[in-house]
Design a protein around this motif. Structure first.
Motif, PDB file in Angstrom:
ATOM      1  N   UNK A 136       0.861  -1.186   0.000  1.00 36.14           N
ATOM      2  CA  UNK A 136       0.000   0.000   0.000  1.00 36.14           C
ATOM      3  C   UNK A 136       0.886   1.222   0.000  1.00 36.14           C
ATOM      4  N   UNK A 137       0.641   2.115  -0.923  1.00 39.60           N
ATOM      5  CA  UNK A 137       1.381   3.381  -0.920  1.00 39.60           C
ATOM      6  C   UNK A 137       0.575   4.342  -0.063  1.00 39.60           C
ATOM      7  N   UNK A 138       1.123   4.692   1.089  1.00 37.03           N
ATOM      8  CA  UNK A 138       0.335   5.475   2.047  1.00 37.03           C
ATOM      9  C   UNK A 138       0.639   6.961   1.985  1.00 37.03           C
ATOM     10  N   UNK A 139       1.708   7.335   1.286  1.00 39.00           N
ATOM     11  CA  UNK A 139       2.011   8.752   1.122  1.00 39.00           C
ATOM     12  C   UNK A 139       2.710   8.970  -0.204  1.00 39.00           C
TER      13      UNK A 139
ATOM     14  N   UNK B 237       8.707   1.328  -7.528  1.00 43.48           N
ATOM     15  CA  UNK B 237       7.606   0.800  -6.705  1.00 43.48           C
ATOM     16  C   UNK B 237       6.247   1.287  -7.208  1.00 43.48           C
ATOM     17  N   UNK B 238       6.162   2.542  -7.658  1.00 40.37           N
ATOM     18  CA  UNK B 238       4.889   3.048  -8.200  1.00 40.37           C
ATOM     19  C   UNK B 238       4.516   2.288  -9.475  1.00 40.37           C
ATOM     20  N   UNK B 239       5.513   2.016 -10.314  1.00 42.77           N
ATOM     21  CA  UNK B 239       5.294   1.276 -11.560  1.00 42.77           C
ATOM     22  C   UNK B 239       4.750  -0.121 -11.258  1.00 42.77           C
ATOM     23  N   UNK B 240       5.406  -0.819 -10.308  1.00 45.68           N
ATOM     24  CA  UNK B 240       4.967  -2.185  -9.978  1.00 45.68           C
ATOM     25  C   UNK B 240       3.598  -2.172  -9.302  1.00 45.68           C
ATOM     26  N   UNK B 241       3.395  -1.173  -8.440  1.00 48.84           N
ATOM     27  CA  UNK B 241       2.098  -1.059  -7.766  1.00 48.84           C
ATOM     28  C   UNK B 241       0.983  -0.866  -8.794  1.00 48.84           C
ATOM     29  N   UNK B 242       1.257  -0.056  -9.799  1.00 55.92           N
ATOM     30  CA  UNK B 242       0.285   0.171 -10.873  1.00 55.92           C
ATOM     31  C   UNK B 242      -0.140  -1.146 -11.536  1.00 55.92           C
ATOM     32  N   UNK B 243       0.821  -2.059 -11.719  1.00 53.37           N
ATOM     33  CA  UNK B 243       0.484  -3.361 -12.325  1.00 53.37           C
ATOM     34  C   UNK B 243      -0.620  -4.061 -11.515  1.00 53.37           C
ATOM     35  N   UNK B 244      -0.556  -3.929 -10.190  1.00 58.85           N
ATOM     36  CA  UNK B 244      -1.550  -4.600  -9.334  1.00 58.85           C
ATOM     37  C   UNK B 244      -2.921  -3.960  -9.479  1.00 58.85           C
ATOM     38  N   UNK B 245      -2.915  -2.700  -9.942  1.00 58.76           N
ATOM     39  CA  UNK B 245      -4.167  -1.975 -10.176  1.00 58.76           C
ATOM     40  C   UNK B 245      -4.651  -2.136 -11.618  1.00 58.76           C
ATOM     41  N   UNK B 246      -3.886  -2.885 -12.398  1.00 59.96           N
ATOM     42  CA  UNK B 246      -4.275  -3.119 -13.787  1.00 59.96           C
ATOM     43  C   UNK B 246      -3.881  -1.997 -14.741  1.00 59.96           C
ATOM     44  N   UNK B 247      -2.855  -1.227 -14.340  1.00 64.80           N
ATOM     45  CA  UNK B 247      -2.439  -0.083 -15.162  1.00 64.80           C
ATOM     46  C   UNK B 247      -1.008  -0.279 -15.663  1.00 64.80           C
ATOM     47  N   UNK B 248      -0.817  -0.114 -16.957  1.00 67.00           N
ATOM     48  CA  UNK B 248       0.527  -0.161 -17.542  1.00 67.00           C
ATOM     49  C   UNK B 248       1.071   1.265 -17.650  1.00 67.00           C
ATOM     50  N   UNK B 249       2.396   1.416 -17.524  1.00 72.54           N
ATOM     51  CA  UNK B 249       2.979   2.769 -17.571  1.00 72.54           C
ATOM     52  C   UNK B 249       2.674   3.458 -18.900  1.00 72.54           C
ATOM     53  N   UNK B 250       2.523   2.634 -19.953  1.00 72.81           N
ATOM     54  CA  UNK B 250       2.276   3.197 -21.282  1.00 72.81           C
ATOM     55  C   UNK B 250       0.926   3.913 -21.334  1.00 72.81           C
ATOM     56  N   UNK B 251       0.039   3.572 -20.400  1.00 69.58           N
ATOM     57  CA  UNK B 251      -1.265   4.239 -20.337  1.00 69.58           C
ATOM     58  C   UNK B 251      -1.181   5.566 -19.568  1.00 69.58           C
ATOM     59  N   UNK B 252      -0.088   5.766 -18.858  1.00 63.30           N
ATOM     60  CA  UNK B 252       0.133   7.001 -18.102  1.00 63.30           C
ATOM     61  C   UNK B 252       1.140   7.916 -18.782  1.00 63.30           C
TER      62      UNK B 252
END
Ligand code: ZN
Length: 175
Positions: A84-87, A138-153
Motif C-alpha cells: 500500500x502506498x500510504x504517502x 515501486x509506483x510502476x509495480x504497484x500500478x500493475x496490481x491496479x491493472x495499469x501499464x505505464x504506457x497508459x500514463x
C-alpha cells in the motif's frame, strides 16, 4: 526455481485489478522466487504477479538497481506482498520501460517520494520511504496490481532506438 513466461501488452489480464493475498503459502514463496529469476533473466528491475498471469497483489523489485556498481544495495531484492502506498509527495519525470511492453520507453510523471508498506515473505509488515528511482520502480509495480501499464500514463512513448538516439544527443550536448 524457473523462468516464467512474461505476458505482454494486449493481454486482458494486465488491465485487471489484482486481489489481496490471504495467506503467504509455500506456493506463493516459490512463485516469487521464480519472479526474481524471471526478472533477472530479462534484465528487469521489477516484476509484478499479473505479468506472469497471477491476479494477486505482490511484486518483486530492485529499487536500488540504479546505484553505482560498488554499492551493496544495488542487488537488493524486495518482496512486496499486499503493498500500500500510504504517502505520495512531489513529482518527478522518469524514463520507464516494462517487460510487458517490450521495445519501448516512455516518459512518466510520478511522485518524487513515497511511503510504502507491505508484507515480506515471512508475513512481517515492513515500511519504506523511497525517493527518485526507487519510488518510480515501486509506483510502476504497484500500478500493475491496479491493472495499469505505464504506457497508459506516459506523456510520451518512444521506441528503444529513439530513446538511445536521444540519450546520445543529450550526452553530446553535455560534452
Ligand atoms: Zn512493468
Amino acid at each position: 526455481m524457473a523462468i516464467r513466461n512474461i505476458l505482454t501488452r494486449g493481454e486482458e489480464i494486465l488491465n485487471k485489478k489484482c486481489k489481496p493475498v490471504k495467506e503467504i503459502t509455500p506456493h506463493i514463496k516459490e512463485v516469487m522466487a521464480d519472479m526474481v529469476d524471471t526478472m533477472n533473466n530479462a534484465d528487469g528491475v521489477g516484476l509484478a504477479a499479473p505479468q506472469i498471469g497471477i491476479m494477486k497483489r505482490f511484486f518483486v523489485a530492485m529499487p536500488f538497481a540504479d546505484m553505482e556498481e560498488d554499492d551493496e544495495r544495488r542487488d537488493l531484492v524486495l518482496y512486496m506482498i499486499n503493498p500500500e502506498i500510504t504517502r505520495r509527495e512531489g513529482s518527478q519525470e522518469s524514463n520507464e520501460g516494462c517487460l510487458s511492453v517490450p521495445g519501448y520507453m516512455g516518459v512518466v510523471e510520478r511522485p518524487e517520494k513515497i511511503h510504502i508498506k507491505a508484507l515480506d515473505l515471512d508475513g512481517n509488515e515492513r515500511e519504506y520511504d523511497f525517493e527518485g528511482f526507487a519510488a518510480t520502480v515501486c509506483c510502476h509495480e504497484y500500478d500493475h496490481l491496479e491493472g495499469v501499464l505505464y504506457s497508459e500514463r506516459a506523456k510520451e512513448m518512444m521506441t528503444n532506438e529513439e530513446y538511445t538516439r536521444r540519450q546520445e544527443a543529450e550526452n553530446e550536448e553535455e560534452n
